[in-house]
Design a protein around this motif. Sequence first.
Motif, PDB file in Angstrom:
ATOM      1  N   LYS A 296      12.189   4.819 -11.002  1.00  0.00           N
ATOM      2  CA  LYS A 296      13.605   5.001 -11.342  1.00  0.00           C
ATOM      3  C   LYS A 296      14.454   3.750 -11.106  1.00  0.00           C
TER       4      LYS A 296
ATOM      5  N   SER B 107       7.156   7.952   3.735  1.00  0.00           N
ATOM      6  CA  SER B 107       7.639   7.216   2.557  1.00  0.00           C
ATOM      7  C   SER B 107       6.503   6.905   1.581  1.00  0.00           C
TER       8      SER B 107
ATOM      9  N   ARG C 107      14.322  15.631  -2.513  1.00  0.00           N
ATOM     10  CA  ARG C 107      15.727  16.015  -2.333  1.00  0.00           C
ATOM     11  C   ARG C 107      16.037  17.270  -3.133  1.00  0.00           C
TER      12      ARG C 107
ATOM     13  N   ASN D  51       6.164  16.448  -7.180  1.00  0.00           N
ATOM     14  CA  ASN D  51       5.307  15.804  -6.184  1.00  0.00           C
ATOM     15  C   ASN D  51       4.078  16.641  -5.834  1.00  0.00           C
TER      16      ASN D  51
ATOM     17  N   ASP E  57       7.543  18.205   8.711  1.00  0.00           N
ATOM     18  CA  ASP E  57       7.867  17.041   9.546  1.00  0.00           C
ATOM     19  C   ASP E  57       9.378  16.866   9.683  1.00  0.00           C
TER      20      ASP E  57
ATOM     21  N   GLY F  41      10.369   5.406  -0.646  1.00  0.00           N
ATOM     22  CA  GLY F  41      11.773   5.827  -0.740  1.00  0.00           C
ATOM     23  C   GLY F  41      12.199   6.155  -2.161  1.00  0.00           C
TER      24      GLY F  41
ATOM     25  N   ASN G   3       5.341   4.478  14.403  1.00  0.00           N
ATOM     26  CA  ASN G   3       6.014   3.180  14.539  1.00  0.00           C
ATOM     27  C   ASN G   3       5.699   2.446  15.851  1.00  0.00           C
TER      28      ASN G   3
END
Length: 354
Positions: free
Chosen positions: A224, A214, A296, A304, A57, A218, A160
């Motif tokens: 964390k 998300s 990241r 994940n 994506d 995020g 959206n």
Amino acid sequence: MSHTLDTYRLLGRSGLRVSPLALGAATFGTEWGWGAEQDEARKLFDLYVERGGNFIDTAGTYTNGTSERLLGRFARDRRESLVLATKYTTLRRPGDPNSGGPHRKSLFASVEASLRQLNTDYLDLLYLHVWDFTTPVEEILRGMDDLVRQGKVLYVAISNAPAWQVSRMQAIADLRGWSPLVALEIEYNLIERAGERDLIPMAREMGLGVIPYSPLAGGVLTGKYSRADLTATPTGTDDGTRKRFNLGVGAVTARALEIAEVVKEVATELGRTPAQVGLAWTLRNPGVTAPIIGARTPAQLEDNLGALEVDFTARQLARLDEAGAIRLGFPHDMLASDRMRAETRGDLKIEARQ
Ligand SMILES: NC(=O)c1ccc[n+]([C@@H]2O[C@H](COP(=O)([O-])OP(=O)(O)OC[C@H]3O[C@@H](n4cnc5c(N)ncnc54)[C@H](OP(=O)(O)O)[C@@H]3O)[C@@H](O)[C@H]2O)c1
């Protein structure tokens, strides 16, 4: 239940086979202050693909075009076996009103720009990124259908937008014989569950696969963040992580931290990480086709992907559901009430539709 990236799911009312977890490429490039440099992004791509992943994506304007450019470079050798999803509508040139928006001029120019940036001659999936409440939907649907007929785009989709408008668009596309929308990309995670009111039931009814973005809010669901972050101000320089951005958009709230705490407890019980539990909650959700992983670093991606191995007990699932539950509000609450059931259905026995 799928436990590998190559146990595919069908995307909406289409025959397209996609991995149950998509790879988000918004972290390809560091132009937004957080993300991965080229070498690290390459590792993310390679790891995902080596595990059997086929669904990636991006968007024309992610990291100012770097995301698409890197993805195009990485995908070159295996283009045919990948499902590349990109998006249009966000402004490509600040100050130039027609360089974005859902209208036909922006649609055609954005698709050409994405084809160049991705170094490909077709897009597997094109999303309308953000609805503008302005463009006539017939113009959008007809433009999308033209691109499909030209072979530049294979499938079209939307992100959206309100449920009433997506539903209306799908009905118009069906009646006119235009390419149907096959996916709905929305923010959906244990903290943001507004999609349960209308978007997710609408998507199921209208044949759109739900693609949550998300899925870890995020990063807030990874555990964390702490109460100290509730009063922290998003100042200072970027440290390359999402933290400054998350604080800036108000993603760290007392409610979010409480939900993250429950995720942590369930993770400890299962011997898993909170990220795996948060992701698995969307992955195992019957209303969902494929959540998009945001990672990241390769270590985060590895972590994940472990969500594929997580199964919940009924009690754990109920705990998670309860932690992030929202009131559906009118008319859902009213229609679900015993009084309304009695008034509309009496003691009629109807089997649920499959
Ligand atoms: N359609 C849309 O409007 C839209 C909007 C947003 C996103 N998207 C798509 O959805 C994708 C995923 O969204 P997202 O990035 O918001 O997903 P997310 O999974 O909710 O958040 C990802 C962030 O969480 C942190 N993280 C991820 N895995 C972690 C782990 N295992 N341990 C610790 N921290 C971890 C990282 O932040 P740190 O940098 O702080 O470590 C990472 O950047 C994007 O790449 C994009 O393709 C679409």
